[in-house]
Scaffold this active site. Structure first.
Site, PDB file in Angstrom:
ATOM      1  N   SER A 111       0.874  -1.171   0.000  1.00 30.29           N
ATOM      2  CA  SER A 111       0.000   0.000   0.000  1.00 30.29           C
ATOM      3  C   SER A 111       0.907   1.216   0.000  1.00 30.29           C
ATOM      4  CB  SER A 111      -0.910   0.007   1.224  1.00 30.29           C
ATOM      5  OG  SER A 111      -0.183   0.400   2.391  1.00 30.29           O
ATOM      6  N   ASN A 112       0.328   2.383  -0.120  1.00 29.11           N
ATOM      7  CA  ASN A 112       1.125   3.603  -0.089  1.00 29.11           C
ATOM      8  C   ASN A 112       1.785   3.812   1.273  1.00 29.11           C
ATOM      9  OD1 ASN A 112       2.187   5.992  -1.159  1.00 29.11           O
ATOM     10  ND2 ASN A 112       0.522   7.192  -0.286  1.00 29.11           N
ATOM     11  N   GLY A 113       1.273   3.140   2.290  1.00 27.71           N
ATOM     12  CA  GLY A 113       1.875   3.246   3.618  1.00 27.71           C
ATOM     13  C   GLY A 113       3.084   2.356   3.805  1.00 27.71           C
ATOM     14  N   GLY A 114       3.305   1.393   2.905  1.00 25.99           N
ATOM     15  CA  GLY A 114       4.431   0.473   3.037  1.00 25.99           C
ATOM     16  C   GLY A 114       4.056  -0.896   2.523  1.00 25.99           C
ATOM     17  N   GLY A 115       4.849  -1.893   2.902  1.00 27.59           N
ATOM     18  CA  GLY A 115       4.616  -3.246   2.436  1.00 27.59           C
ATOM     19  C   GLY A 115       4.307  -4.190   3.572  1.00 27.59           C
TER      20      GLY A 115
ATOM     21  N   ASP B 243     -11.354  -1.936  13.374  1.00 28.57           N
ATOM     22  CA  ASP B 243     -11.196  -2.240  11.948  1.00 28.57           C
ATOM     23  C   ASP B 243     -11.642  -3.664  11.644  1.00 28.57           C
ATOM     24  OD1 ASP B 243     -10.566  -1.585   9.341  1.00 28.57           O
ATOM     25  OD2 ASP B 243      -8.441  -2.080   9.536  1.00 28.57           O
TER      26      ASP B 243
END
Length: 867
Positions: A234-238, A364
């Site tokens: 994701s754009n937050g990391g892997g 979540d």
């Protein structure tokens, strides 16, 4: 879930939209300044472009990107503005903080993340000076790392070679993409991957050499872990599966990029990772929660090493076990599934209670975050939004199908998600209750009618979601009686027309997010498809909306495609069928001026769709030049059918199967031209194309033949097996072939499932209905068609005074032909018995006749010109 859709949910509660196109958003103060004397300003999507009057730039070159976070964006923008204007340097920037947040959000495109300001140097000397001076000017400022670029120094300045001007070419898979000129002068795709890349014919300027060396200095050899496979990015990391080299222990490695992967509150991935580690340690006594193995930093990225949990996400387990997918499931199959699903829910409910007892809200809960072990014990993963009950705020990240309304905080957030889970285990359509909470009661009714689940088990979930057991509304199920076609047509038409936005330039009817890539004009997702569906279904014509389409199609924006479903050929087709022949020919003239080089063979965007449209319009108008162009396009398709690379799977990096992007579209084109010419070699080429798509299909355990995508199988119209089946059945009317007959029977089984996740024409129940309508030649098929029409109500939602349907991913309503309400309307019209329409080109072309057999060979024999 396709994570691209999440960022298009921020602008509007009911429809997918982009912030740049929707209602006005707060802008940076710089965006409100007067344009400097001697400069011009041009808005472009989310950007504002500033350039000196009369200035010129090369069409491509090294560009500078400047990164910033929400906290320092205004300060960085003011500094770059003050630097560029007196030096006459052209630049652009994202116009507001909301857009900047979405560009850096968790599910934003990784290749574009961090790009806040772009500066356009005129040559390499100006590039070197600007990099040096901007780096000094912005010393100490921070921002997301721009993955596609080379970082200059240690600040927020980055560089990349790419296009300055808007030029386009076709990618290897036939998509129209931004282009640059290679060393030979040909246009090639301007690669925008999330990794720094220098084109082969370009030399990296010498002054950037040390910065490239610095970039390569960081290595995973610095930590005692080996990454063995990627779970996802994701754009937050892997997220990776790895191994601790000291002990051999298998672990999950979770990576967090600072300043990136923002949630709705602006919290970045690194801060959430620290919060997750703290929550997991607080819950360490729960065996259903992964243990923290280690924490470390590599470069600027933070990592959390977690216990590896053997199992699969609940959403994947559910697909394998869900009995409503199988038309032949027995009562015992359904009862066994219900027992299993209730056991899963009881475990999750107990675990959430234990988390609350320890003072935390999970926040979540959804099907992707519940892991099911091989022995059916559950575990929860992904605690990055877990937070203390005391002072709890609504999570900044959430799954749209399980996210609590804004008035829920603390444990109520988890109770709402548990209620959604209680429904989703038996009917995974809870995304719909975000659009219409009263739909929860209707979903419960569907469950009890199809599975042995007592209503008393579902009522608490309905009450939690809506506040009452019957949804708190008199009409939780919009009226959609398939036996009253005029009334159904009126309700769908009412919703479509109520959604129109003729004041906008980018789209007329809201639809799929593809509108913001291929435009709002085309047949699949634009105005042409909606207006065509309205007219073809007998709902009527709306000249003012047709005028909107003609004005914009007659002067299309740069980069507009020319394909049949995704471009101007489809617009011309629709205008002809709307009785606006001259407008159709004017649009067609624009198409004919465009080169075919780089186009693929497909029906959706390539040569098969173009050939069919040209042949159709040639037959209608008598224009022989259009007929000749159709045959030239067909010859190119035949040449390409000789090459069929790749394994027996569809999509991704491999060739697609199916009607719209596979070789079946070419088979349809060849079949139609055979009917015009009588050339038997065309039938042989059509059979070859169909065999190539059939080798990318598999037989499921229930006997259904579906397209194999490697990780799932697809029955749907556009990219699945029923689209292949439509053309197979038409081929079999011309020539018998045992393999095709067997495949056709398997595809018919694929159209019998009680459950389809979506309603749309291309990838949902409406496409199944269109297929059955074309093949309902016996009593069983007619009964199945009637059942599928009735089940359309499962997805139906109220909109204004009408009924609408959700689009792809079910997160927002759609009105387009491919994914939304217009496609449902068209499919239902196909199922009528009084002169129903058929999908484009599923009937013989004008002037079709069978001529004597051709003499064979590979040459296409064109029909003789008629006097």
């Amino acid at each position: 879930m396709d994570e691209r859709y999440d960022s298009y949910c921020a602008a509007d509660r009911l429809f997918y939209d982009s912030l740049g196109s929707a209602v006005a958003q707060p802008a940076f103060p710089a965006a409100e300044r007067p344009v400097p004397t001697g400069w011009r300003r041009e808005p472009l999507d989310d950007w504002l472009i500033y350039a000196p009057e009369g200035g010129s730039l090369p069409q491509q070159g090294w560009k500078i990107h400047v990164s910033a976070g929400l906290a320092n964006a205004e300060r960085v923008l003011d500094a770059v503005w003050a630097y560029c204007v007196p030096r006459g340097l052209s630049f652009k920037f994202l116009r507001g903080p909301r857009t900047l947040l979405l560009r850096n959000s968790k599910y934003a495109a990784r290749a574009a993340s961090g790009k806040f300001i772009t500066v356009y140097p005129r040559d390499d000397a100006e590039l070197e000076l600007a990099c040096k001076e901007l780096d000094e000017l912005l010393a100490g400022e921070s921002g997301p790392y721009i993955l596609s670029d080379l970082r200059y120094g240690g600040g927020p300045v980055y560089v990349r070679y790419g296009g300055f001007a808007a030029r386009y070419c076709h990618s290897p898979d036939g998509q129209l993409v931004p282009a640059i000129e290679n060393g030979s002068g040909a246009l090639v795709p301007d690669r925008r991957d999330p990794v720094f890349h220098v084109p082969d014919w370009i030399t990296l300027p010498d002054f950037l050499g040390p910065h490239l060396a610095a970039r390569s200095a960081t290595s995973t050899d610095e930590v005692p872990y080996r990454i063995e496979r990627v779970i996802h990015f994701s754009n937050g990391g892997g997220l990776y599966v790895g191994r601790d080299l000291r002990t051999g222990t298998e672990v999950v490695l979770k990576e967090a990029r600072p300043h990136a992967g923002l949630d709705a509150d602006g919290t970045d991935a690194a801060a959430r990772l620290a919060r997750e580690a703290a929550a997991l340690r607080q819950l360490a006594d729960l065996p259903q929660v992964p243990r923290v193995h280690d924490e470390f930093t590599l470069g600027e990225h933070r990592f959390l090493a977690l216990e590896f949990i053997e199992g699969r996400p609940l959403n994947k387990v559910l697909v394998d076990r869900y009995p409503l997918i199988d038309a032949d499931a027995t009562d015992e199959d359904r009862a066994a599934y219900v027992r299993w699903a209730r056991h899963i829910h009881e475990q999750v409910e107990s675990l959430i209670a234990a988390i609350h007892d320890r003072g935390l809200v999970y926040g979540d809960l959804h099907l992707f975050n519940i892991m099911v072990r091989p022995d059916d014990r559950v575990a929860l993963v992904d605690f990055e939004v877990a937070a203390p009950i005391a002072g709890h705020r609504r999570p900044g990240l959430r799954n749209q199908g399980f996210a609590a309304p804004r008035d829920r905080t603390g444990p109520a957030v988890d109770r709402y998600a548990l209620a959604c889970l209680r429904l989703a285990l038996f009917l995974p359509l809870t995304q719909l209750v975000r659009l219409a909470p009263a739909k929860a009661a209707h979903l419960a009714d569907i469950v009890t009618a199809n599975l042995p689940v007592p209503r008393s088990f579902l009522d608490p979930a309905v009450e939690e979601i809506t506040g009452s057991t019957r949804g708190g509304a008199p009409d939780p199920q919009p009226a959609l009686d398939p036996g009253d076609w005029p009334a159904v047509r009126l309700r769908l038409t009412t919703a479509i027309l109520a959604s129109a936005t003729p004041q906008r330039d980018d789209r007329l009817f809201p639809g799929d997010i593809e509108q913001f890539r291929s435009g709002g004009l085309n047949l699949a997702h634009g105005a042409a498809g909606v207006l065509y569906a309205l007219a073809a279904s007998g709902a009527g014509r709306w000249p003012e909306h047709e005028d909107w389409l003609v004005r914009r199609a007659s002067s299309p924006p740069s980069g507009t495609r020319c394909g049949f479903y995704d471009g101007l050929h489809g617009v011309a087709y629709a205008l002809e069928h709307l009785g606006r022949r001259q407008d159709a020919l004017d649009v067609l003239d624009i198409c004919l001026r465009q080169p075919w080089d780089g186009l693929d063979h497909s029906l959706a965007s390539g040569l098969s769709g173009i050939a069919l449209n040209l042949a159709e319009l040639a037959g209608r108008t008598g224009e022989t030049s259009l007929r000749d162009a159709a045959w030239r396009a067909a010859e190119r398709v035949v040449d390409r059918l000789a090459d069929d690379p790749g394994p027996d799977v569809s999509g991704g990096r491999h060739p697609y199967a199916g009607l719209l992007r596979g070789r079946t579209g070419g088979a349809l084109m060849l079949l139609r031209l055979h009917e015009l010419s009588g050339d038997e070699t065309l039938l042989e080429h059509a059979a070859t194309a169909l065999r190539q798509d059939l080798r990318r299909c598999v037989v499921r355990p229930d006997g259904a033949l579906e397209v194999n995508e490697g990780w799932r199988t697809m029955p749907y119209l556009a990219h699945g097996s029923v689209g292949i089946g439509l053309v197979l059945d038409q081929y079999l009317r011309h020539r018998a072939e045992e393999r095709f007959t067997e495949a056709s029977a398997g595809i018919r089984r694929a159209a019998r499932s009680p459950f389809y996740a979506q309603a749309g024409l291309f990838a949902g129940r409406a496409g199944i209905i269109a297929y059955l309508a074309a093949s309902a030649d016996d009593a069983d098929q007619r009964r199945e068609l009637a059942a599928q029409r009735e089940r359309l109500a499962w997805h139906a939602l109220p909109y204004r005074d009408g009924v609408a349907f959700p689009g792809e991913q079910l997160l927002r309503l759609s009105m387009d032909l491919g994914t939304g309400t217009a496609g449902v309307l068209y499919a239902l019209a196909c199922a009528q018995h009084d002169q129903p329409p058929v999908l484009p080109f599923l009937a013989p072309l004008p002037g079709a006749q069978r001529l004597p057999r051709g003499s064979g060979g590979d040459r296409i024999d064109r029909p003789a010109e008629r006097g």
